[in-house]
Each structure stands twice: as structure tokens, then as C-alpha cells.
Write a protein that holds these residues in place. Structure first.
Motif, PDB file in Angstrom:
ATOM      1  N   MET A   1       0.854  -1.173   0.000  1.00 30.51           N
ATOM      2  CA  MET A   1       0.000   0.000   0.000  1.00 30.51           C
ATOM      3  C   MET A   1       0.894   1.228   0.000  1.00 30.51           C
ATOM      4  SD  MET A   1      -2.950   0.897   2.745  1.00 30.51           S
ATOM      5  CE  MET A   1      -4.274   1.919   2.214  1.00 30.51           C
ATOM      6  N   SER A   2       0.550   2.215  -0.792  1.00 32.22           N
ATOM      7  CA  SER A   2       1.344   3.439  -0.840  1.00 32.22           C
ATOM      8  C   SER A   2       0.605   4.555  -0.100  1.00 32.22           C
ATOM      9  CB  SER A   2       1.611   3.852  -2.289  1.00 32.22           C
ATOM     10  OG  SER A   2       0.403   4.126  -2.948  1.00 32.22           O
ATOM     11  N   ILE A   3       1.376   5.339   0.627  1.00 26.39           N
ATOM     12  CA  ILE A   3       0.831   6.406   1.460  1.00 26.39           C
ATOM     13  C   ILE A   3       1.623   7.684   1.202  1.00 26.39           C
ATOM     14  CG2 ILE A   3       0.539   7.213   3.835  1.00 26.39           C
ATOM     15  CD1 ILE A   3       0.133   4.338   4.654  1.00 26.39           C
ATOM     16  N   VAL A   4       0.911   8.812   1.156  1.00 27.70           N
ATOM     17  CA  VAL A   4       1.551  10.122   1.104  1.00 27.70           C
ATOM     18  C   VAL A   4       1.137  10.868   2.361  1.00 27.70           C
ATOM     19  CG1 VAL A   4       1.651  12.338  -0.089  1.00 27.70           C
ATOM     20  CG2 VAL A   4       1.675  10.234  -1.402  1.00 27.70           C
ATOM     21  N   ILE A   5       2.128  11.393   3.077  1.00 33.25           N
ATOM     22  CA  ILE A   5       1.887  12.166   4.295  1.00 33.25           C
ATOM     23  C   ILE A   5       2.248  13.613   4.004  1.00 33.25           C
ATOM     24  CG2 ILE A   5       2.529  12.503   6.704  1.00 33.25           C
ATOM     25  CD1 ILE A   5       3.250   9.501   6.779  1.00 33.25           C
ATOM     26  N   VAL A   6       1.281  14.500   4.229  1.00 34.69           N
ATOM     27  CA  VAL A   6       1.496  15.931   3.999  1.00 34.69           C
ATOM     28  C   VAL A   6       1.456  16.625   5.348  1.00 34.69           C
ATOM     29  CG1 VAL A   6       0.603  18.014   2.893  1.00 34.69           C
ATOM     30  CG2 VAL A   6       0.481  15.828   1.704  1.00 34.69           C
ATOM     31  N   GLY A   7       2.511  17.386   5.636  1.00 36.02           N
ATOM     32  CA  GLY A   7       2.618  18.076   6.908  1.00 36.02           C
ATOM     33  C   GLY A   7       3.469  17.284   7.876  1.00 36.02           C
ATOM     34  N   GLY A   8       3.354  17.612   9.126  1.00 36.61           N
ATOM     35  CA  GLY A   8       4.153  16.937  10.137  1.00 36.61           C
ATOM     36  C   GLY A   8       5.423  17.711  10.441  1.00 36.61           C
ATOM     37  N   ASN A   9       6.245  17.118  11.268  1.00 38.90           N
ATOM     38  CA  ASN A   9       7.498  17.753  11.669  1.00 38.90           C
ATOM     39  C   ASN A   9       8.653  17.195  10.849  1.00 38.90           C
ATOM     40  OD1 ASN A   9       6.221  19.166  13.823  1.00 38.90           O
ATOM     41  ND2 ASN A   9       6.200  17.259  14.963  1.00 38.90           N
ATOM     42  N   GLU A  10       9.544  18.066  10.414  1.00 36.43           N
ATOM     43  CA  GLU A  10      10.681  17.629   9.601  1.00 36.43           C
ATOM     44  C   GLU A  10      11.558  16.626  10.334  1.00 36.43           C
ATOM     45  OE1 GLU A  10      12.763  20.523   7.016  1.00 36.43           O
ATOM     46  OE2 GLU A  10      11.406  21.967   7.972  1.00 36.43           O
ATOM     47  N   CYS A  11      11.707  16.789  11.633  1.00 38.46           N
ATOM     48  CA  CYS A  11      12.564  15.884  12.401  1.00 38.46           C
ATOM     49  C   CYS A  11      11.930  14.503  12.580  1.00 38.46           C
ATOM     50  CB  CYS A  11      12.897  16.489  13.754  1.00 38.46           C
ATOM     51  SG  CYS A  11      11.470  16.810  14.792  1.00 38.46           S
ATOM     52  N   MET A  12      10.646  14.356  12.261  1.00 39.75           N
ATOM     53  CA  MET A  12       9.950  13.092  12.438  1.00 39.75           C
ATOM     54  C   MET A  12       9.780  12.305  11.137  1.00 39.75           C
ATOM     55  SD  MET A  12       8.957  12.539  15.608  1.00 39.75           S
ATOM     56  CE  MET A  12       7.506  11.525  15.492  1.00 39.75           C
ATOM     57  N   VAL A  13      10.328  12.786  10.036  1.00 41.28           N
ATOM     58  CA  VAL A  13      10.142  12.128   8.747  1.00 41.28           C
ATOM     59  C   VAL A  13      10.604  10.676   8.796  1.00 41.28           C
ATOM     60  CG1 VAL A  13      10.889  12.109   6.327  1.00 41.28           C
ATOM     61  CG2 VAL A  13      10.194  14.248   7.396  1.00 41.28           C
ATOM     62  N   ARG A  14      11.768  10.441   9.366  1.00 39.31           N
ATOM     63  CA  ARG A  14      12.287   9.073   9.466  1.00 39.31           C
ATOM     64  C   ARG A  14      11.371   8.192  10.302  1.00 39.31           C
ATOM     65  NH1 ARG A  14      17.256   8.617  12.734  1.00 39.31           N
ATOM     66  NH2 ARG A  14      17.675  10.587  11.725  1.00 39.31           N
ATOM     67  N   GLU A  15      10.824   8.739  11.375  1.00 35.05           N
ATOM     68  CA  GLU A  15       9.907   7.982  12.237  1.00 35.05           C
ATOM     69  C   GLU A  15       8.608   7.645  11.496  1.00 35.05           C
ATOM     70  OE1 GLU A  15      10.471   6.868  15.360  1.00 35.05           O
ATOM     71  OE2 GLU A  15      12.501   7.637  15.206  1.00 35.05           O
ATOM     72  N   TYR A  16       8.077   8.601  10.749  1.00 36.41           N
ATOM     73  CA  TYR A  16       6.859   8.351   9.975  1.00 36.41           C
ATOM     74  C   TYR A  16       7.087   7.224   8.976  1.00 36.41           C
ATOM     75  CZ  TYR A  16       5.362  13.050  11.566  1.00 36.41           C
ATOM     76  OH  TYR A  16       5.019  14.157  12.306  1.00 36.41           O
ATOM     77  N   LYS A  17       8.204   7.275   8.266  1.00 34.82           N
ATOM     78  CA  LYS A  17       8.499   6.251   7.258  1.00 34.82           C
ATOM     79  C   LYS A  17       8.703   4.878   7.888  1.00 34.82           C
ATOM     80  CE  LYS A  17      10.403   9.124   3.588  1.00 34.82           C
ATOM     81  NZ  LYS A  17      11.541   9.346   2.699  1.00 34.82           N
ATOM     82  N   SER A  18       9.398   4.819   9.016  1.00 29.41           N
ATOM     83  CA  SER A  18       9.631   3.523   9.657  1.00 29.41           C
ATOM     84  C   SER A  18       8.332   2.930  10.206  1.00 29.41           C
ATOM     85  CB  SER A  18      10.678   3.643  10.763  1.00 29.41           C
ATOM     86  OG  SER A  18      10.187   4.397  11.845  1.00 29.41           O
ATOM     87  N   LEU A  19       7.438   3.770  10.712  1.00 28.21           N
ATOM     88  CA  LEU A  19       6.148   3.274  11.193  1.00 28.21           C
ATOM     89  C   LEU A  19       5.318   2.735  10.031  1.00 28.21           C
ATOM     90  CD1 LEU A  19       4.223   2.844  13.545  1.00 28.21           C
ATOM     91  CD2 LEU A  19       3.369   5.153  13.166  1.00 28.21           C
ATOM     92  N   CYS A  20       5.329   3.425   8.917  1.00 26.51           N
ATOM     93  CA  CYS A  20       4.598   2.938   7.745  1.00 26.51           C
ATOM     94  C   CYS A  20       5.186   1.627   7.252  1.00 26.51           C
ATOM     95  CB  CYS A  20       4.623   3.985   6.632  1.00 26.51           C
ATOM     96  SG  CYS A  20       3.604   5.423   6.994  1.00 26.51           S
ATOM     97  N   LYS A  21       6.490   1.489   7.353  1.00 25.17           N
ATOM     98  CA  LYS A  21       7.136   0.248   6.925  1.00 25.17           C
ATOM     99  C   LYS A  21       6.697  -0.917   7.798  1.00 25.17           C
ATOM    100  CE  LYS A  21      11.628  -1.298   5.324  1.00 25.17           C
ATOM    101  NZ  LYS A  21      13.042  -0.972   5.223  1.00 25.17           N
TER     102      LYS A  21
END
Length: 98
Positions: free
Chosen positions: A1-21
């Protein structure tokens, strides 16, 4: 499944991607307005962190989602736990257990 996240904190980008993984999802994250936001592709789910997103970004992302008939989830909080809740609702708990 592909997801696009708009917004959020720049320092959390890695955390968002790892959670989606963890949910077997491939994620693109746009924490601020960029040229790439004009063409987000055709994701299965668009997640908007409304507390950290400008009105212009929201409108741009929503117009792209409407053209592609993409599901949209709006979250006020940009936390990892809020993202986890949306992923559980839309992707399912079974994907996280794998």
C-alpha cells in the motif's frame, strides 16, 4: 500500500516512514511545501497533519487526491501515535503483525 503524508514535523520524517514500513506500506512524506507536492502520484491513502500544514498545502494535496480518487485521512496531531491510529484504521492490524 502506498501512502503520502502531507505536513508533520521535519525531524519526524524518518519515524513516519519507519512506522509505515511496519505496516507494510511505502510512504512519501512532504513536511513542507515543495515542487514535488504538485504531483503526489496515485497513493492509496493521503494523510494530512492539519496542525502543521498550511492552507495552501492542504488545498493542493486535496485537489490531487480528488483527481486520483484517493482516500484522505485528516489528523490534527502530528504525533507518531496519531499516525499509528490512522494506519490501524485504514491498513489493518493484520499487516502490523506480519
Amino acid at each position: 500500500m502506498s501512502i503520502v503524508i502531507v505536513g508533520g514535523n521535519e525531524c519526524m520524517v524518518r519515524e513516519y516512514k519507519s512506522l509505515c514500513k511496519e505496516y507494510n506500506c511505502k510512504a512519501k512524506v512532504y513536511p513542507k511545501m515543495s515542487g514535488g507536492l504538485r504531483n503526489i502520484g496515485n497513493p492509496d491513502l493521503l494523510i494530512l497533519f492539519t496542525s502543521t500544514t498550511s492552507h495552501k498545502m492542504v488545498q493542493c494535496a486535496l485537489s490531487q487526491a480528488k483527481q486520483n480518487d484517493t482516500a484522505v485521512a485528516r489528523i490534527h496531531s502530528a504525533s507518531k501515535s496519531a499516525l499509528r491510529k490512522v494506519l490501524e484504521e485504514n491498513v489493518g492490524k493484520a499487516a502490523a503483525a506480519c
